[in-house]
Design an enzyme around this catalytic site. Sequence first.
Site, PDB file in Angstrom:
ATOM      1  N   HIS A  88     -76.942   0.757  22.436  1.00 50.84           N
ATOM      2  CA  HIS A  88     -76.288   1.648  23.394  1.00 50.84           C
ATOM      3  C   HIS A  88     -77.224   2.796  23.732  1.00 50.84           C
ATOM      4  O   HIS A  88     -78.043   3.211  22.902  1.00 50.84           O
ATOM      5  CB  HIS A  88     -74.978   2.179  22.808  1.00 50.84           C
ATOM      6  CG  HIS A  88     -74.127   2.912  23.799  1.00 50.84           C
ATOM      7  ND1 HIS A  88     -74.333   4.247  24.109  1.00 50.84           N
ATOM      8  CD2 HIS A  88     -73.084   2.496  24.564  1.00 50.84           C
ATOM      9  CE1 HIS A  88     -73.457   4.613  25.011  1.00 50.84           C
ATOM     10  NE2 HIS A  88     -72.680   3.578  25.310  1.00 50.84           N
ATOM     11  N   GLU A 136     -76.000  -0.206  31.833  1.00 52.24           N
ATOM     12  CA  GLU A 136     -75.482   1.157  31.853  1.00 52.24           C
ATOM     13  C   GLU A 136     -76.624   2.139  32.091  1.00 52.24           C
ATOM     14  O   GLU A 136     -77.319   2.514  31.145  1.00 52.24           O
ATOM     15  CB  GLU A 136     -74.828   1.515  30.510  1.00 52.24           C
ATOM     16  CG  GLU A 136     -73.473   0.908  30.265  1.00 52.24           C
ATOM     17  CD  GLU A 136     -72.768   1.631  29.113  1.00 52.24           C
ATOM     18  OE1 GLU A 136     -71.648   2.092  29.318  1.00 52.24           O
ATOM     19  OE2 GLU A 136     -73.360   1.747  28.024  1.00 52.24           O
ATOM     20  N   GLY A 176     -69.837   5.821  33.964  1.00 50.73           N
ATOM     21  CA  GLY A 176     -69.140   6.574  35.001  1.00 50.73           C
ATOM     22  C   GLY A 176     -67.880   5.938  35.557  1.00 50.73           C
ATOM     23  O   GLY A 176     -67.309   6.442  36.522  1.00 50.73           O
TER      24      GLY A 176
END
Length: 218
Positions: A88, A136, A176
């Site tokens: 991540h 992402e 987002g």
Amino acid sequence: MFIINCKNYNEISGEKINKLSQIAEKISKKYKIQIAIAPPHHLLASIKKSKLLVFAQHLDDAKIGSTTGYMIPEIVKKSKVNGALINHSEHRISSKEIINLVKRLKKLKMKTVVCVKNVREAEKYAKLNPTYIAIEPPELIGTGRAISNERPELITKSLLAVKKARNSTKLLCGAGIVTSDDVERAIELGSHGILVASGIVKSRNWNKDIEGFAKAIL
């Protein structure tokens, strides 16, 4: 696939995680959609009775045994954890660790969600055949500015990169995403699902927003 990453938000601390998981489980059943929840590590056992998929937010490529403080795939598996987020943007790891973790989790029949920040990484790690590649862009995470609106080309180009690997890997997108319209747009662009955090966890109405996101995926 609809993954809720709880991060370390105060909104799911203590017993609150159980309320979130119960709502998500109810909606998962209602719409027959797969929902996974990734709680903070110390709360993994709190929701093991849930029928949701439970993912670790991070795992370490460390050995079984005398490795104090590390989260080990083989040990986590025994706590009924179904998979993990890997790399991540808030917990980036080396390429070697990503490769090793995907191999270890696949051997354990656990789901793998490799997070990437650009198309180049999507193409590189799709070759490992993880369950999912999650695109992402870091600059959009937590901003309320959805990737599906701000950077739609990232989704379409990442989709092509994943398909290029010619395996079973599916594309997810995040960063987002805060409205059902954001979700619907992501699916229209070719995403197989979403990885969302504050858009759900910080919502004032979990039931309404989880249901709205589920319907948008469908």
